[in-house]
Write a protein that holds these residues in place. Structure first.
Motif, PDB file in Angstrom:
ATOM      1  N   LEU A   1      40.054  17.504 -38.662  1.00  0.00           N
ATOM      2  CA  LEU A   1      40.764  18.294 -40.208  1.00  0.00           C
ATOM      3  C   LEU A   1      39.646  19.991 -39.994  1.00  0.00           C
ATOM      4  O   LEU A   1      40.200  20.871 -40.981  1.00  0.00           O
ATOM      5  CB  LEU A   1      40.971  17.208 -40.701  1.00  0.00           C
ATOM      6  N   LEU A   2      38.501  18.862 -40.232  1.00  0.00           N
ATOM      7  CA  LEU A   2      37.146  20.002 -40.930  1.00  0.00           C
ATOM      8  C   LEU A   2      37.234  21.645 -40.300  1.00  0.00           C
ATOM      9  O   LEU A   2      37.373  22.769 -40.180  1.00  0.00           O
ATOM     10  CB  LEU A   2      35.945  19.976 -41.295  1.00  0.00           C
ATOM     11  N   TYR A   5      39.176  22.202 -37.696  1.00  0.00           N
ATOM     12  CA  TYR A   5      40.507  22.894 -38.038  1.00  0.00           C
ATOM     13  C   TYR A   5      40.306  24.253 -39.544  1.00  0.00           C
ATOM     14  O   TYR A   5      40.717  25.281 -39.246  1.00  0.00           O
ATOM     15  CB  TYR A   5      42.181  22.165 -38.180  1.00  0.00           C
ATOM     16  N   LEU A   6      40.328  23.414 -40.554  1.00  0.00           N
ATOM     17  CA  LEU A   6      40.533  24.485 -41.931  1.00  0.00           C
ATOM     18  C   LEU A   6      38.917  25.591 -41.502  1.00  0.00           C
ATOM     19  O   LEU A   6      39.287  26.499 -42.290  1.00  0.00           O
ATOM     20  CB  LEU A   6      39.783  23.350 -42.837  1.00  0.00           C
ATOM     21  N   HIS A  51      40.179  28.680 -39.943  1.00  0.00           N
ATOM     22  CA  HIS A  51      40.527  29.045 -40.981  1.00  0.00           C
ATOM     23  C   HIS A  51      40.489  30.015 -41.797  1.00  0.00           C
ATOM     24  O   HIS A  51      41.015  31.072 -42.046  1.00  0.00           O
ATOM     25  CB  HIS A  51      42.241  28.538 -41.674  1.00  0.00           C
ATOM     26  N   PHE A  52      38.569  29.426 -42.453  1.00  0.00           N
ATOM     27  CA  PHE A  52      38.578  30.394 -43.359  1.00  0.00           C
ATOM     28  C   PHE A  52      37.900  31.233 -42.596  1.00  0.00           C
ATOM     29  O   PHE A  52      37.467  32.480 -43.478  1.00  0.00           O
ATOM     30  CB  PHE A  52      37.541  29.220 -44.286  1.00  0.00           C
TER      31      PHE A  52
END
Length: 206
Positions: free
Chosen positions: A91-92, A94-95, A98-99
């Motif tokens: 998840l990190l 993926y985030l 996006h960032f």
């Protein structure tokens, strides 16, 4: 997990082949993204879940083999804790993608990067299954290191493909792209391996 591979191959044969063809070049990624988005598919969800559980199982059995402490590590609570850690790492990543996409105002970069990561994860998942089986029935440190080397090669290969795909989708400098993916791929993996070696050799990560 073997059933998961067969199920996806039978239900979505074309999509399954397209995902596995992503490492073949940018043209394969372009064709895949024109027809469908793998992030919103059953293939993505099922294989991501299988990948998380398999890597957690590998880490757990590696801890048992390297520490020779079955009572401490060989339990369901440890397995679910490791699964949560691996899921948090996925998840990190993926985030962070996006960032960076928001920071540099780039388009389609996240879809391309996630397609690459998803494809490499499936290859890793398929190759790690026999290693984990060998580790379960013949718990020796050689299979642990085989798995670690495989995960390291997957990270390097994912780094190279990520740089190529990002260079196509954005006008960012290759140097900045390289630094970003080193931070995303190599640094965390090297940190975890170093911490694990120190923990099992000295009893502490510091």
């Amino acid at each position: 997990m073997l059933l998961l591979i067969v199920l996806n191959k039978q239900l979505y044969p074309r999509q399954f082949r397209q995902v596995l063809s992503v490492p073949g070049g940018v043209a394969h990624t372009n064709q895949l993204l024109r027809e469908w988005n793998p992030l919103r598919s059953f293939i993505c969800v099922s294989f991501t879940l299988g990948y998380i559980l398999l890597i957690a199982l590998f880490v757990q059995k590696s801890c048992v083999v390297l520490s020779h402490d079955m009572l401490k590590y060989n339990g369901w609570d440890v397995f679910w804790t490791l699964s949560a850690i691996v899921a948090g790492w996925v998840l990190l990543r993926y985030l962070m993608l996006h960032f960076v996409n928001w920071l540099f105002q780039t388009r389609d970069t996240v879809d391309r990067q996630m397609s690459v990561q998803f494809s490499i994860s499936i290859f890793t998942f398929i190759v790690m299954i026999p290693i984990v089986l060998l580790l379960l029935y013949n718990p020796t440190k050689y299979f642990v290191w085989m798995g670690i080397v495989l995960l390291g090669l997957a990270a390097v290969f994912r780094l190279i493909l990520g740089i190529i795909e990002t260079r196509v989708a954005t006008k960012m400098s290759s140097f900045y792209i390289f630094l970003y993916f080193c931070g995303l791929e190599i640094a965390p993996f090297a940190t975890l391996v170093t911490a694990g070696i120190r923990y099992f050799s000295k009893g502490s990560v510091f």
